[in-house]
Design a protein around this motif. Structure first.
Motif, mmCIF file in Angstrom:
data_model
loop_
_atom_site.group_PDB
_atom_site.id
_atom_site.type_symbol
_atom_site.label_atom_id
_atom_site.label_comp_id
_atom_site.label_asym_id
_atom_site.label_seq_id
_atom_site.Cartn_x
_atom_site.Cartn_y
_atom_site.Cartn_z
ATOM 1 N N ASP A 177 0.816 -1.208 0.000
ATOM 2 C CA ASP A 177 0.000 0.000 0.000
ATOM 3 C C ASP A 177 0.848 1.257 0.000
ATOM 4 O OD1 ASP A 177 -2.459 -1.418 0.164
ATOM 5 O OD2 ASP A 177 -2.144 -1.689 2.318
ATOM 6 N N SER A 178 0.301 2.287 -0.620
ATOM 7 C CA SER A 178 0.811 3.647 -0.492
ATOM 8 C C SER A 178 -0.380 4.528 -0.142
ATOM 9 C CB SER A 178 1.438 4.140 -1.796
ATOM 10 O OG SER A 178 2.597 3.406 -2.110
ATOM 11 N N PRO A 179 -0.232 5.487 0.745
ATOM 12 C CA PRO A 179 -1.377 6.338 1.090
ATOM 13 C C PRO A 179 -1.726 7.279 -0.052
ATOM 14 C CG PRO A 179 0.619 7.166 2.134
ATOM 15 C CD PRO A 179 0.992 5.864 1.479
ATOM 16 N N THR A 180 -2.969 7.699 -0.097
ATOM 17 C CA THR A 180 -3.367 8.807 -0.956
ATOM 18 C C THR A 180 -3.370 10.076 -0.109
ATOM 19 O OG1 THR A 180 -5.753 8.770 -0.519
ATOM 20 C CG2 THR A 180 -4.879 7.200 -2.142
ATOM 21 N N PHE A 181 -3.674 11.210 -0.726
ATOM 22 C CA PHE A 181 -3.662 12.477 0.008
ATOM 23 C C PHE A 181 -4.702 12.526 1.116
ATOM 24 C CE2 PHE A 181 -7.054 13.295 -3.015
ATOM 25 C CZ PHE A 181 -7.952 14.070 -2.298
ATOM 26 N N ALA A 182 -5.685 11.593 1.090
ATOM 27 C CA ALA A 182 -6.813 11.673 2.024
ATOM 28 C C ALA A 182 -6.842 10.544 3.040
ATOM 29 C CB ALA A 182 -8.125 11.690 1.239
ATOM 30 N N ASP A 183 -5.788 9.733 3.118
ATOM 31 C CA ASP A 183 -5.807 8.559 3.990
ATOM 32 C C ASP A 183 -5.204 8.835 5.358
ATOM 33 O OD1 ASP A 183 -7.018 7.047 2.047
ATOM 34 O OD2 ASP A 183 -5.143 6.256 1.241
ATOM 35 N N VAL B 177 4.328 14.119 -0.372
ATOM 36 C CA VAL B 177 5.484 13.226 -0.255
ATOM 37 C C VAL B 177 5.096 11.796 0.117
ATOM 38 C CG1 VAL B 177 7.616 12.774 1.021
ATOM 39 C CG2 VAL B 177 7.067 15.111 0.279
ATOM 40 N N LEU B 178 4.294 11.616 1.152
ATOM 41 C CA LEU B 178 4.036 10.262 1.654
ATOM 42 C C LEU B 178 3.400 9.341 0.615
ATOM 43 C CD1 LEU B 178 3.012 10.689 5.401
ATOM 44 C CD2 LEU B 178 5.241 10.251 4.390
ATOM 45 N N PRO B 179 2.529 9.823 -0.291
ATOM 46 C CA PRO B 179 2.003 8.912 -1.313
ATOM 47 C C PRO B 179 3.068 8.363 -2.260
ATOM 48 C CG PRO B 179 0.527 10.783 -1.061
ATOM 49 C CD PRO B 179 1.772 11.100 -0.275
ATOM 50 N N GLN B 180 4.275 8.876 -2.207
ATOM 51 C CA GLN B 180 5.352 8.392 -3.064
ATOM 52 C C GLN B 180 6.136 7.252 -2.419
ATOM 53 O OE1 GLN B 180 7.635 11.609 -5.047
ATOM 54 N NE2 GLN B 180 6.220 13.039 -4.050
ATOM 55 N N PHE B 181 5.705 6.814 -1.232
ATOM 56 C CA PHE B 181 6.379 5.737 -0.512
ATOM 57 C C PHE B 181 5.391 4.614 -0.208
ATOM 58 C CE2 PHE B 181 9.192 9.248 0.026
ATOM 59 C CZ PHE B 181 10.458 8.718 0.241
ATOM 60 N N ASN B 182 5.933 3.422 0.051
ATOM 61 C CA ASN B 182 5.125 2.269 0.436
ATOM 62 C C ASN B 182 5.184 2.045 1.940
ATOM 63 O OD1 ASN B 182 6.325 1.464 -2.502
ATOM 64 N ND2 ASN B 182 4.242 0.717 -2.240
ATOM 65 N N ASN C 147 -9.637 6.320 3.880
ATOM 66 C CA ASN C 147 -10.633 7.172 4.517
ATOM 67 C C ASN C 147 -11.859 7.373 3.634
ATOM 68 O OD1 ASN C 147 -9.984 7.987 7.136
ATOM 69 N ND2 ASN C 147 -8.521 9.516 6.434
ATOM 70 N N ASP C 148 -13.015 7.448 4.280
ATOM 71 C CA ASP C 148 -14.264 7.899 3.662
ATOM 72 C C ASP C 148 -14.837 8.943 4.614
ATOM 73 O OD1 ASP C 148 -16.699 8.316 2.495
ATOM 74 O OD2 ASP C 148 -17.504 6.314 2.892
ATOM 75 N N HIS C 149 -14.368 10.176 4.490
ATOM 76 C CA HIS C 149 -14.660 11.206 5.483
ATOM 77 C C HIS C 149 -16.147 11.504 5.639
ATOM 78 C CE1 HIS C 149 -10.341 12.076 4.790
ATOM 79 N NE2 HIS C 149 -10.368 12.442 6.049
ATOM 80 N N ASP C 150 -16.892 11.473 4.540
ATOM 81 C CA ASP C 150 -18.304 11.833 4.628
ATOM 82 C C ASP C 150 -19.232 10.624 4.684
ATOM 83 O OD1 ASP C 150 -17.978 10.977 2.058
ATOM 84 O OD2 ASP C 150 -18.386 12.915 1.119
ATOM 85 N N GLY C 151 -18.658 9.415 4.745
ATOM 86 C CA GLY C 151 -19.481 8.210 4.890
ATOM 87 C C GLY C 151 -20.437 7.971 3.747
ATOM 88 N N ASP C 152 -20.036 8.368 2.523
ATOM 89 C CA ASP C 152 -20.941 8.196 1.387
ATOM 90 C C ASP C 152 -20.637 6.942 0.577
ATOM 91 O OD1 ASP C 152 -18.611 8.863 0.108
ATOM 92 O OD2 ASP C 152 -19.374 10.693 -0.829
ATOM 93 N N PHE D 38 -13.529 5.481 -13.737
ATOM 94 C CA PHE D 38 -13.120 6.780 -13.205
ATOM 95 C C PHE D 38 -11.698 6.674 -12.677
ATOM 96 C CE2 PHE D 38 -13.490 9.987 -9.582
ATOM 97 C CZ PHE D 38 -13.170 11.044 -10.413
ATOM 98 N N ILE D 39 -10.771 7.405 -13.293
ATOM 99 C CA ILE D 39 -9.359 7.344 -12.919
ATOM 100 C C ILE D 39 -8.958 8.653 -12.264
ATOM 101 C CG2 ILE D 39 -7.009 6.975 -13.739
ATOM 102 C CD1 ILE D 39 -8.814 4.574 -14.100
ATOM 103 N N VAL D 40 -8.412 8.582 -11.073
ATOM 104 C CA VAL D 40 -7.889 9.779 -10.417
ATOM 105 C C VAL D 40 -6.478 10.031 -10.930
ATOM 106 C CG1 VAL D 40 -7.192 10.814 -8.246
ATOM 107 C CG2 VAL D 40 -9.279 9.477 -8.353
ATOM 108 N N ASN D 41 -6.266 11.192 -11.510
ATOM 109 C CA ASN D 41 -4.939 11.564 -11.989
ATOM 110 C C ASN D 41 -4.211 12.294 -10.869
ATOM 111 O OD1 ASN D 41 -2.675 12.505 -13.255
ATOM 112 N ND2 ASN D 41 -3.742 13.375 -15.013
ATOM 113 N N PHE D 42 -3.331 11.598 -10.168
ATOM 114 C CA PHE D 42 -2.698 12.180 -8.995
ATOM 115 C C PHE D 42 -1.782 13.349 -9.342
ATOM 116 C CE2 PHE D 42 -3.939 8.026 -7.425
ATOM 117 C CZ PHE D 42 -4.515 8.365 -6.228
#
Length: 326
Positions: free
Chosen positions: A125-131, A170-175, A232-237, A257-261
């Motif tokens: 795993d690598s984190p995303t900006f919202a994890d 930075v952190l999403p660039q690491f495992n 994370n699912d911050h808004d519980g949707d 749907f592709i997220v372009n980081f």
């Protein structure tokens, strides 16, 4: 209702903005001075960071075995007045290929920052900006004065959306760690985790804010060990927060749907309905009166695969009105 959501979001940002000051050394006072031009400040910060890299070396020989790497063993030392080279077993930070130069757009400003990659990590795993992230770290100034640290994992993980922009970049660039074991005494043993050092301009740190140990417009450094991450699912949707980013012209491919980081320049701008609340904090992203969690037309129950004729998922599309009540 809209005002209530905006007020809540402003409160969340206010409480989270001082990260990474979440540990026992949390700042008690924040002093904000009038903001400078970000572009001009970035030029000044870049010069300071490059000067630091040219005058400091680290104990590179201590980081050869990925199973035993820990940034707690890292020692960065300033060259003496008569020194031009690092001693044996050490490496000058400005030597070719030692640090990585990264450029990212944030707040309409191109920022240059630097990474010393001690270990990529072999976790899956690598984190995303919202994890959330479990991470050990130490923050220090260009004078090598420590202003914050976390040396164990006993406390709750950090939510990256509440941290300074540099951490989200930075952190999403690491495992994460390849493996870890939770011991009965509250400690954790882990191996082959992401480890590195980030050298940040003030614009990706606290910018015009002055907190304990850090002056306004001061570049800073963090060394870190990335152990674990959780989505994370911050808004519980029902949609992971990182997937609630607005797609650009390249955001949809092969019906998915592709997220372009590379386009995540400012996560707080990902607000489909313009109500001041980012999609990942908003239970109705497109403001059409239908909760995001009910805008799924697929049998597989995955709203992220629900692409309409315009190439946009229903939950981000204010013109989409078909839905299924779950």
């Amino acid at each position: 209702m809209r005002l209530r959501k905006v007020t809540l979001f402003i409160l969340i940002l206010t409480l989270g903005f001082i990260s990474c000051k979440k540990d026992d050394n949390a700042a008690e006072d924040i002093v904000v001075v009038p903001p400078r031009d970000r572009g001009e400040q970035q030029i000044a910060d870049k010069a300071l960071l490059l000067d630091y890299l040219s005058k400091h070396y680290y104990n590179s020989s201590a980081f050869t075995d990925p199973n035993t790497i820990s940034t707690q063993d890292l020692v960065i030392t300033k060259l003496g007045d008569d020194e031009t080279d690092a001693p044996d077993g050490h490496t000058l930070l400005s030597d070719p290929g030692v640090v990585e130069t990264k450029i990212v757009d944030f707040a309409d400003t191109p920022y240059e920052y630097y990474i010393l990659r001690l270990n990529q990590g072999e976790g899956g795993d690598s984190p995303t900006f919202a994890d959330n992230v479990d991470v050990l770290y130490e923050g220090f100034t260009l004078d090598n004065e420590v202003f914050d640290s976390r040396v164990n994992l006993e406390k709750a993980p950090f939510d990256l959306v509440s941290l300074i922009p540099g951490w989200r970049k930075v952190l999403p660039q690491f495992n994460t760690a390849q493996s870890f074991v939770e011991n009965g005494d509250g400690t954790v043993d882990y191996i082959n985790h992401g480890a590195g050092v980030m050298f940040l301009p003030s614009g990706l740190a606290y910018f015009s804010s002055s907190i304990a140990g850090i002056g306004a417009y001061e570049p800073i450094i963090f060394k870190f060990d990335l152990i674990r991450t959780t989505e994370n699912d911050h808004d519980g949707d029902g949609i992971p927060s990182f997937q609630e980013d607005l797609p650009d012209e390249n955001g949809v491919k092969d019906g998915e749907f592709i997220v372009n980081f590379e386009d995540l320049t400012d996560e707080y701008d990902d607000d489909t309905d313009g109500d001041g609340v980012p999609n990942y904090f908003d239970a109705d992203d497109d403001g059409d009166g239908i909760p995001t969690i009910n805008e799924d037309l697929n049998e597989d129950g995955d709203p992220t695969n629900d692409i309409g004729k315009n190439g946009m998922p229903n939950y981000l599309d204010p013109e989409e009105t078909e839905f299924v009540i779950k």
